[in-house]
Design an enzyme around this catalytic site. Sequence first.
Site, PDB file in Angstrom:
ATOM      1  N   HIS A  20     -31.002 -68.318 -13.992  1.00  0.00           N
ATOM      2  CA  HIS A  20     -30.733 -68.198 -12.555  1.00  0.00           C
ATOM      3  C   HIS A  20     -29.996 -66.899 -12.222  1.00  0.00           C
ATOM      4  CE1 HIS A  20     -31.542 -70.354  -9.000  1.00  0.00           C
ATOM      5  NE2 HIS A  20     -30.432 -71.041  -8.854  1.00  0.00           N
ATOM      6  N   ASN A  68     -26.029 -71.000  -3.554  1.00  0.00           N
ATOM      7  CA  ASN A  68     -26.353 -71.615  -2.260  1.00  0.00           C
ATOM      8  C   ASN A  68     -25.736 -70.914  -1.068  1.00  0.00           C
ATOM      9  OD1 ASN A  68     -27.824 -73.548  -3.573  1.00  0.00           O
ATOM     10  ND2 ASN A  68     -26.467 -75.249  -3.111  1.00  0.00           N
ATOM     11  N   ASP A  93     -34.509 -64.631  -9.588  1.00  0.00           N
ATOM     12  CA  ASP A  93     -35.331 -65.326 -10.565  1.00  0.00           C
ATOM     13  C   ASP A  93     -36.488 -66.020  -9.858  1.00  0.00           C
ATOM     14  OD1 ASP A  93     -33.070 -66.914  -9.502  1.00  0.00           O
ATOM     15  OD2 ASP A  93     -34.000 -68.567 -10.607  1.00  0.00           O
ATOM     16  N   ASN A 114     -32.649 -71.590  -3.249  1.00  0.00           N
ATOM     17  CA  ASN A 114     -31.540 -71.792  -2.318  1.00  0.00           C
ATOM     18  C   ASN A 114     -30.823 -70.497  -1.943  1.00  0.00           C
ATOM     19  OD1 ASN A 114     -31.884 -74.560  -2.026  1.00  0.00           O
ATOM     20  ND2 ASN A 114     -30.732 -74.994  -3.882  1.00  0.00           N
TER      21      ASN A 114
END
Length: 221
Positions: A20, A68, A93, A114
């Site tokens: 991530h 987020n 990613d 997100n």
Amino acid sequence: MIRMLVGLGNPGAEYHATRHNAGFWFVEEAARQLRANLQPERAYSGKVARINRAEGPLWLLEPMTYMNLSGKSVAALARFYKIAPEEILVAHDELDLQPGQVKLKLGGSSAGHNGLKDIEAQLGSGGFWRLRLGIGHPGVKAEVVDYVLRKPSPEHREGIEKGMDLALSALDLLLAGHMERAMMKVHAKPPRPKPEPPALATAQKPASAAADKPASAASAS
């Protein structure tokens, strides 16, 4: 012309090597190539570097907000320096691309990512550039959260790094806004890497998996 280059990821040593954080890896390599140092800037909730170029200043940004809430950091810097969405390039990613594969596009769907969702919400526009760094897909939707928060296998990490090197070779074109020429350079399709052994994938998961938000992370992708 690109005036802000953003890399997405989660802060903290336990997440730095996870899939991530591919966006962080890219921006850190770009900073090294441009001889810039990312420094914490509380006003923008992230690590920031300014590079003075003939065309005007370029800003490099790593949001330190957790994935987020990435838009909080991006929007704060963009509004202060009056940077339009189409002058922003976000490296992130991408599950739908294989490790080593890289795609560049303007706008489009966040595809459940997100970080991209929050940037769109905070900017009030999805019209920013995206540099999609392939990390592969676990094959099962229910496993996505754990997958992105694990370290890739050595083979997958090598593929991701090769993709980033390819994108970095087009960095001057990207920053100058020569997007069609940059696309021709980065859209080469790499050999398909072997799937990870399940035992290795499980072993490489970080100790804590709630990474996208402080304390109350709901999703990681």
